[in-house]
Design a protein around this motif. Structure first.
Motif, PDB file in Angstrom:
ATOM      1  N   PRO A  69       0.914  -1.194  -0.050  1.00  0.00           N
ATOM      2  CA  PRO A  69      -0.102  -0.045  -0.094  1.00  0.00           C
ATOM      3  C   PRO A  69       0.962   1.409  -0.050  1.00  0.00           C
ATOM      4  N   GLY A  70       0.412   2.374  -0.588  1.00  0.00           N
ATOM      5  CA  GLY A  70       1.022   3.760  -0.579  1.00  0.00           C
ATOM      6  C   GLY A  70       2.292   3.433  -1.316  1.00  0.00           C
ATOM      7  N   LEU A  71       2.271   2.829  -2.661  1.00  0.00           N
ATOM      8  CA  LEU A  71       3.346   2.746  -3.397  1.00  0.00           C
ATOM      9  C   LEU A  71       3.763   3.931  -4.048  1.00  0.00           C
ATOM     10  N   ARG A  72       4.999   4.298  -3.975  1.00  0.00           N
ATOM     11  CA  ARG A  72       5.454   5.745  -4.491  1.00  0.00           C
ATOM     12  C   ARG A  72       5.461   5.799  -5.922  1.00  0.00           C
ATOM     13  N   LEU A  73       5.438   6.916  -6.502  1.00  0.00           N
ATOM     14  CA  LEU A  73       5.436   7.099  -8.037  1.00  0.00           C
ATOM     15  C   LEU A  73       6.537   6.735  -8.566  1.00  0.00           C
ATOM     16  N   TRP A  74       7.684   6.869  -8.041  1.00  0.00           N
ATOM     17  CA  TRP A  74       9.022   6.415  -8.534  1.00  0.00           C
ATOM     18  C   TRP A  74       9.348   4.936  -8.471  1.00  0.00           C
ATOM     19  N   GLN A  75       8.571   4.135  -7.516  1.00  0.00           N
ATOM     20  CA  GLN A  75       8.919   2.622  -7.211  1.00  0.00           C
ATOM     21  C   GLN A  75       8.089   1.909  -8.057  1.00  0.00           C
ATOM     22  N   ARG A  76       7.151   2.540  -8.931  1.00  0.00           N
ATOM     23  CA  ARG A  76       6.118   1.903  -9.763  1.00  0.00           C
ATOM     24  C   ARG A  76       6.964   0.985 -11.024  1.00  0.00           C
ATOM     25  N   HIS A  77       8.025   1.765 -11.444  1.00  0.00           N
ATOM     26  CA  HIS A  77       8.693   1.260 -12.447  1.00  0.00           C
ATOM     27  C   HIS A  77       9.536  -0.008 -12.183  1.00  0.00           C
ATOM     28  N   ASP A  78       9.673  -0.301 -10.608  1.00  0.00           N
ATOM     29  CA  ASP A  78      10.072  -1.689 -10.088  1.00  0.00           C
ATOM     30  C   ASP A  78       9.044  -2.663 -10.186  1.00  0.00           C
ATOM     31  N   ILE A  79       7.751  -2.409 -10.034  1.00  0.00           N
ATOM     32  CA  ILE A  79       6.677  -3.324 -10.006  1.00  0.00           C
ATOM     33  C   ILE A  79       6.483  -4.050 -11.612  1.00  0.00           C
ATOM     34  N   ILE A  80       6.243  -5.140 -11.590  1.00  0.00           N
ATOM     35  CA  ILE A  80       6.178  -5.866 -13.124  1.00  0.00           C
ATOM     36  C   ILE A  80       4.489  -5.954 -13.152  1.00  0.00           C
ATOM     37  N   PRO A 106      10.457  -6.374  -6.520  1.00  0.00           N
ATOM     38  CA  PRO A 106      11.135  -6.795  -5.422  1.00  0.00           C
ATOM     39  C   PRO A 106      10.532  -7.187  -4.200  1.00  0.00           C
ATOM     40  N   VAL A 107      11.115  -8.070  -3.293  1.00  0.00           N
ATOM     41  CA  VAL A 107      10.231  -8.337  -2.323  1.00  0.00           C
ATOM     42  C   VAL A 107       9.821  -7.315  -1.348  1.00  0.00           C
ATOM     43  N   ARG A 108      10.725  -6.306  -1.111  1.00  0.00           N
ATOM     44  CA  ARG A 108      10.216  -5.233  -0.283  1.00  0.00           C
ATOM     45  C   ARG A 108       8.876  -4.353  -0.740  1.00  0.00           C
ATOM     46  N   LEU A 109       8.936  -4.507  -1.946  1.00  0.00           N
ATOM     47  CA  LEU A 109       7.484  -3.841  -2.528  1.00  0.00           C
ATOM     48  C   LEU A 109       6.236  -4.703  -2.819  1.00  0.00           C
ATOM     49  N   LEU A 110       6.433  -5.998  -2.480  1.00  0.00           N
ATOM     50  CA  LEU A 110       5.447  -6.877  -2.321  1.00  0.00           C
ATOM     51  C   LEU A 110       4.731  -6.810  -0.968  1.00  0.00           C
ATOM     52  N   ASP A 111       3.364  -6.898  -1.081  1.00  0.00           N
ATOM     53  CA  ASP A 111       2.724  -7.026   0.375  1.00  0.00           C
ATOM     54  C   ASP A 111       2.400  -8.558   0.807  1.00  0.00           C
ATOM     55  N   LEU A 112       3.425  -9.218   0.697  1.00  0.00           N
ATOM     56  CA  LEU A 112       3.379 -10.797   1.169  1.00  0.00           C
ATOM     57  C   LEU A 112       2.609 -10.847   2.417  1.00  0.00           C
ATOM     58  N   PRO A 113       3.051 -10.156   3.574  1.00  0.00           N
ATOM     59  CA  PRO A 113       1.907 -10.334   4.856  1.00  0.00           C
ATOM     60  C   PRO A 113       0.594 -10.281   4.700  1.00  0.00           C
ATOM     61  N   GLY A 114       0.321  -9.044   3.835  1.00  0.00           N
ATOM     62  CA  GLY A 114      -1.380  -8.688   3.658  1.00  0.00           C
ATOM     63  C   GLY A 114      -2.006 -10.001   2.638  1.00  0.00           C
ATOM     64  N   MET A 115      -1.005 -10.492   1.731  1.00  0.00           N
ATOM     65  CA  MET A 115      -1.754 -11.653   1.081  1.00  0.00           C
ATOM     66  C   MET A 115      -1.984 -12.691   1.864  1.00  0.00           C
ATOM     67  N   ARG A 116      -1.198 -13.098   2.747  1.00  0.00           N
ATOM     68  CA  ARG A 116      -0.985 -14.481   3.725  1.00  0.00           C
ATOM     69  C   ARG A 116      -2.373 -14.160   4.607  1.00  0.00           C
TER      70      ARG A 116
END
Length: 276
Positions: free
Chosen positions: A97-108, A122-132
């Motif tokens: 949540p709250g993904l920054r604009l400059w971080q979006r290019h790292d998301i596939i 990247p693992v740091r930009l994926l909400d794995l705890p929220g998914m679980r």
């Protein structure tokens, strides 16, 4: 000639002589040659069939991307070239949540939504705890529905056991017979009837029969773990982690291995989800 009295011979002086019994002539026993029984024909021992384990069902594979892999490699035809995986990227993960604009290019494969689905990053930009957490909540609801649907029925045998029996001896136990025996169980029929009268996503499926029968908490843990590691995982060094079969014990073994590996990943390690 010596007279006889009462059948006993007398000597010339009149005394009796006891009669010696006549010895029968010795009889030679006939030597019989007993015929040796003919050796029984060698019987062929049946060759034991090897135990055949049904292949696991893999819908989603998580791939750990090497650091030097270019972004253009994340296309359908390049996935097969680089990873030996024939599939396409799928929006399996959530971005934080709250993904920054400059971080979006790292998301596939980022899509709109809240939470925002994506194919990886990247693992740091994926909400794995929220998914679980979300997967565990949904699993708890499904298990309650399942309990009502199968109330009063006996525990049933999961499909992997019938499939393994068929593969071990397909001539004597055809696939159709295995399917019929599996579907003939009252609990399986109850699940099928519920699905037929309540169409839609999120209904308990007979493919997860063993998982449901393990109990509500176990099913929540199973669903939460599967949400982040999928059905198989390809490590950054090319090792493939996957369950041996669809049996619950094999699935749990895979989840243990995949979760341990996931905990060792650096925050910048990139993950993608591939639909096979």
């Amino acid at each position: 000639m010596t007279p006889t009295v009462n059948g006993t011979p007398l000597t010339r002086h009149g005394s009796r002589v006891s009669t010696l019994p006549t010895r029968p002539a010795p009889v030679r026993a006939a030597t019989t040659h007993t015929a040796k029984p003919a050796p029984a024909p060698a019987t062929r021992r049946p060759v034991p069939r090897p135990n055949v384990t049904p292949a696991p069902t893999i819908h989603t594979m998580i791939v750990c991307l090497p650091d030097d892999l270019p972004g253009e490699a994340l296309t359908a035809h390049q996935l097969d070239k680089h990873f030996g995986v024939t599939g396409t990227l799928t929006a399996h993960f959530w971005a934080v949540p709250g993904l920054r604009l400059w971080q979006r290019h790292d998301i596939i494969g980022l899509r709109r939504g809240q939470p925002a689905p994506c194919a990886g990053g990247p693992v740091r930009l994926l909400d794995l705890p929220g998914m679980r957490h979300a997967a565990a909540v949904g699993a708890g609801i499904r298990h309650q529905i399942w309990q009502h649907a199968v109330h009063g029925t006996r525990p049933a045998t999961g499909w992997p056991a019938f499939e393994a029996r068929h593969l071990a001896n397909p001539d004597r136990y055809p696939y159709d017979a295995a399917t019929t025996d599996f579907h003939a169980q009252p609990r399986v029929n109850a699940m099928r009837l519920h699905a037929a009268t309540n169409p839609g996503a999120g209904q308990p499926g007979i493919g997860e029969l063993e998982m449901y029968q393990a109990g509500p908490l176990a099913y929540q843990h199973y669903s939460a773990a599967t949400a982040v590691v999928g059905d198989a995982l390809l490590t950054a060094d090319g090792r493939k982690l996957a369950p041996v079969s669809d049996a619950l014990a094999d699935r749990v073994t895979y989840l243990e291995q995949a979760l341990r590996y996931l905990d060792t990943l650096a925050p910048q390690q990139r993950l993608i989800a591939v639909a096979l």
